[in-house]
Scaffold this motif. Structure first.
Motif, PDB file in Angstrom:
ATOM      1  N   VAL A 190       0.841  -1.203   0.000  1.00 25.23           N
ATOM      2  CA  VAL A 190       0.000   0.000   0.000  1.00 25.23           C
ATOM      3  C   VAL A 190       0.878   1.256   0.000  1.00 25.23           C
ATOM      4  CG1 VAL A 190      -1.620   1.339   1.418  1.00 25.23           C
ATOM      5  CG2 VAL A 190      -1.995  -1.112   1.081  1.00 25.23           C
ATOM      6  N   MET A 191       1.940   1.236   0.787  1.00 28.98           N
ATOM      7  CA  MET A 191       2.816   2.417   0.878  1.00 28.98           C
ATOM      8  C   MET A 191       3.516   2.694  -0.456  1.00 28.98           C
ATOM      9  SD  MET A 191       4.190   1.521   4.667  1.00 28.98           S
ATOM     10  CE  MET A 191       5.381   2.792   4.993  1.00 28.98           C
ATOM     11  N   ILE A 192       3.957   1.623  -1.125  1.00 29.71           N
ATOM     12  CA  ILE A 192       4.645   1.786  -2.414  1.00 29.71           C
ATOM     13  C   ILE A 192       3.665   2.342  -3.454  1.00 29.71           C
ATOM     14  CG2 ILE A 192       5.794   0.539  -4.306  1.00 29.71           C
ATOM     15  CD1 ILE A 192       6.810  -1.440  -2.086  1.00 29.71           C
ATOM     16  N   LEU A 193       2.457   1.779  -3.467  1.00 28.72           N
ATOM     17  CA  LEU A 193       1.452   2.266  -4.431  1.00 28.72           C
ATOM     18  C   LEU A 193       1.102   3.734  -4.162  1.00 28.72           C
ATOM     19  CD1 LEU A 193      -0.614   1.680  -6.737  1.00 28.72           C
ATOM     20  CD2 LEU A 193      -2.284   1.293  -4.914  1.00 28.72           C
ATOM     21  N   ALA A 194       0.913   4.084  -2.894  1.00 33.84           N
ATOM     22  CA  ALA A 194       0.556   5.469  -2.562  1.00 33.84           C
ATOM     23  C   ALA A 194       1.644   6.420  -3.073  1.00 33.84           C
ATOM     24  CB  ALA A 194       0.370   5.627  -1.057  1.00 33.84           C
ATOM     25  N   LYS A 195       2.889   6.040  -2.870  1.00 38.65           N
ATOM     26  CA  LYS A 195       3.993   6.881  -3.350  1.00 38.65           C
ATOM     27  C   LYS A 195       3.944   6.991  -4.868  1.00 38.65           C
ATOM     28  CE  LYS A 195       7.899   7.693  -0.534  1.00 38.65           C
ATOM     29  NZ  LYS A 195       8.881   7.085   0.282  1.00 38.65           N
ATOM     30  N   TYR A 196       3.682   5.868  -5.512  1.00 35.02           N
ATOM     31  CA  TYR A 196       3.618   5.855  -6.984  1.00 35.02           C
ATOM     32  C   TYR A 196       2.525   6.806  -7.472  1.00 35.02           C
ATOM     33  CZ  TYR A 196       3.691   3.916 -11.696  1.00 35.02           C
ATOM     34  OH  TYR A 196       3.811   3.763 -13.056  1.00 35.02           O
ATOM     35  N   LEU A 197       1.419   6.868  -6.728  1.00 33.54           N
ATOM     36  CA  LEU A 197       0.291   7.726  -7.131  1.00 33.54           C
ATOM     37  C   LEU A 197       0.450   9.165  -6.637  1.00 33.54           C
ATOM     38  CD1 LEU A 197      -2.714   5.306  -6.364  1.00 33.54           C
ATOM     39  CD2 LEU A 197      -1.830   5.940  -8.629  1.00 33.54           C
ATOM     40  N   GLY A 198       1.489   9.410  -5.846  1.00 31.29           N
ATOM     41  CA  GLY A 198       1.702  10.764  -5.322  1.00 31.29           C
ATOM     42  C   GLY A 198       0.733  11.106  -4.200  1.00 31.29           C
ATOM     43  N   ILE A 199       0.274  10.087  -3.472  1.00 27.14           N
ATOM     44  CA  ILE A 199      -0.647  10.310  -2.352  1.00 27.14           C
ATOM     45  C   ILE A 199       0.164  10.414  -1.066  1.00 27.14           C
ATOM     46  CG2 ILE A 199      -2.481   9.265  -0.947  1.00 27.14           C
ATOM     47  CD1 ILE A 199      -3.373   7.754  -3.487  1.00 27.14           C
ATOM     48  N   LEU A 208      -7.629   3.237  -3.710  1.00 18.99           N
ATOM     49  CA  LEU A 208      -6.715   4.360  -3.974  1.00 18.99           C
ATOM     50  C   LEU A 208      -6.640   4.662  -5.472  1.00 18.99           C
ATOM     51  CD1 LEU A 208      -3.752   3.700  -1.476  1.00 18.99           C
ATOM     52  CD2 LEU A 208      -5.681   5.282  -1.219  1.00 18.99           C
ATOM     53  N   VAL A 209      -6.573   3.602  -6.276  1.00 16.10           N
ATOM     54  CA  VAL A 209      -6.490   3.814  -7.731  1.00 16.10           C
ATOM     55  C   VAL A 209      -7.801   4.399  -8.255  1.00 16.10           C
ATOM     56  CG1 VAL A 209      -6.293   2.660  -9.963  1.00 16.10           C
ATOM     57  CG2 VAL A 209      -4.706   2.087  -8.133  1.00 16.10           C
ATOM     58  N   MET A 210      -8.937   3.792  -7.823  1.00 17.16           N
ATOM     59  CA  MET A 210     -10.220   4.266  -8.357  1.00 17.16           C
ATOM     60  C   MET A 210     -10.493   5.700  -7.941  1.00 17.16           C
ATOM     61  SD  MET A 210     -12.678   0.958  -8.350  1.00 17.16           S
ATOM     62  CE  MET A 210     -13.792   1.652  -9.542  1.00 17.16           C
ATOM     63  N   LYS A 211     -10.052   6.057  -6.759  1.00 19.76           N
ATOM     64  CA  LYS A 211     -10.348   7.416  -6.283  1.00 19.76           C
ATOM     65  C   LYS A 211      -9.317   8.448  -6.737  1.00 19.76           C
ATOM     66  CE  LYS A 211     -12.298  10.078  -2.708  1.00 19.76           C
ATOM     67  NZ  LYS A 211     -12.870  10.140  -1.387  1.00 19.76           N
ATOM     68  N   TYR A 212      -8.041   8.043  -6.793  1.00 19.82           N
ATOM     69  CA  TYR A 212      -7.012   9.073  -6.960  1.00 19.82           C
ATOM     70  C   TYR A 212      -6.132   8.949  -8.204  1.00 19.82           C
ATOM     71  CZ  TYR A 212      -8.283  10.225  -2.175  1.00 19.82           C
ATOM     72  OH  TYR A 212      -8.983  10.582  -1.051  1.00 19.82           O
ATOM     73  N   ALA A 213      -6.173   7.827  -8.921  1.00 23.08           N
ATOM     74  CA  ALA A 213      -5.269   7.712 -10.085  1.00 23.08           C
ATOM     75  C   ALA A 213      -5.798   8.554 -11.250  1.00 23.08           C
ATOM     76  CB  ALA A 213      -5.144   6.251 -10.501  1.00 23.08           C
ATOM     77  N   LYS A 214      -4.869   8.994 -12.088  1.00 19.38           N
ATOM     78  CA  LYS A 214      -5.251   9.858 -13.215  1.00 19.38           C
ATOM     79  C   LYS A 214      -5.969   9.077 -14.309  1.00 19.38           C
ATOM     80  CE  LYS A 214      -1.751  13.417 -12.608  1.00 19.38           C
ATOM     81  NZ  LYS A 214      -0.754  12.795 -11.710  1.00 19.38           N
TER      82      LYS A 214
END
Ligand SMILES: N[C@@H](CCC(=O)N[C@@H](CS)C(=O)NCC(=O)O)C(=O)O
Length: 219
Positions: free
Chosen positions: A17-26, A74-80
């Motif tokens: 989760v932490m790696i993905l959040a960083k990848y998404l800039g969250i 996180l992806v559905m809500k915040y990814a571009k």
């Protein structure tokens, strides 16, 4: 936007989760819950998550646990765009398949195998599960035969989940070198997720594992 993440540094699901959040800039507001001290059982945390597991997020009052649903959210809500969790039914089904493969087979067997060392009751992994991990890696190697990533030719959240599981297996000294496609994909993940702390999982968990192993063999 700030999301609270209840986490523990040695938790593999927290890492993905932490790696993905960083990848998404969250930006995640990290709230450590020390599993070694049993802090997850405190009433204040069980009020948030009665299942008392990490990772758990609190996004402005929306509470969710289980790392894979958290990644989907996180992806559905915040990814571009939807590339990490595609809307196309077939592509999404393959991503889901890999996530279920991870939770039910790959990560499950990795943890079952190395749990005796991790909790300090043995200096050797459980033999019973070694064959099951090998079987899971053979399957993973097959999924990667004609694909760059675990669910096709695009990076998806399945790579974040399975990437963390494979990092853990490596950290627990499982030899992934026997699986050529896994090695190529893993090196690719290291590059793609380099700035997101991908290598930290291996280092943090590996250091803990070798310290436990050392302790166990001296007792
Ligand atoms: N399938 C869950 C696993 C969650 C889980 O079991 N987390 C462990 C740490 S890795 C935990 O919080 N254990 C404490 C407990 O169950 O009380 C996920 O992927 O989030």
């Amino acid at each position: 936007m700030t999301i609270d993440l209840y986490y523990f540094p040695l938790s593999v699901p927290c890492r993905s989760v932490m790696i993905l959040a960083k990848y998404l800039g969250i930006h995640l507001n990290l709230k450590q819950v020390n599993l070694f001290k049993g802090e997850q059982m405190q009433a204040s945390f069980k009020k948030i998550n009665p299942q008392h597991t990490l990772p758990t997020i609190d996004d402005n009052g929306f509470i969710l646990w289980e790392s894979r649903p958290i990644m989907i959210y996180l992806v559905m809500k915040y990814a571009k765009n939807d590339s990490l969790y595609p809307r196309d039914p077939e592509k999404r089904a393959i991503v889901e398949h890999r996530l279920y493969f991870d939770i039910g087979t790959l990560f499950e067997n990795i943890i079952d195998c190395y749990r005796p060392v991790l909790i300090g009751i043995s200096d050797t992994p459980s033999e019973k599960y070694t064959a099951l991990i090998e079987k899971a890696f053979e399957l993973l190697d097959g999924y990667l035969k004609d694909s760059r990533f675990v669910a096709g030719n695009e990076l998806t959240i399945a790579d974040f989940a399975i990437g963390s599981s494979v990092s853990a297996a490596k950290a627990f000294t499982f030899d992934i070198g026997r699986y050529d496609n896994v090695v190529t994909w893993y090196e690719y993940c290291e590059r793609v997720m380099e700035k997101c702390g991908f290598k930290d999982t291996y280092k943090t968990i590996g250091d803990f594992y070798s310290a436990q192993n050392h302790k166990n063999s001296n007792t």
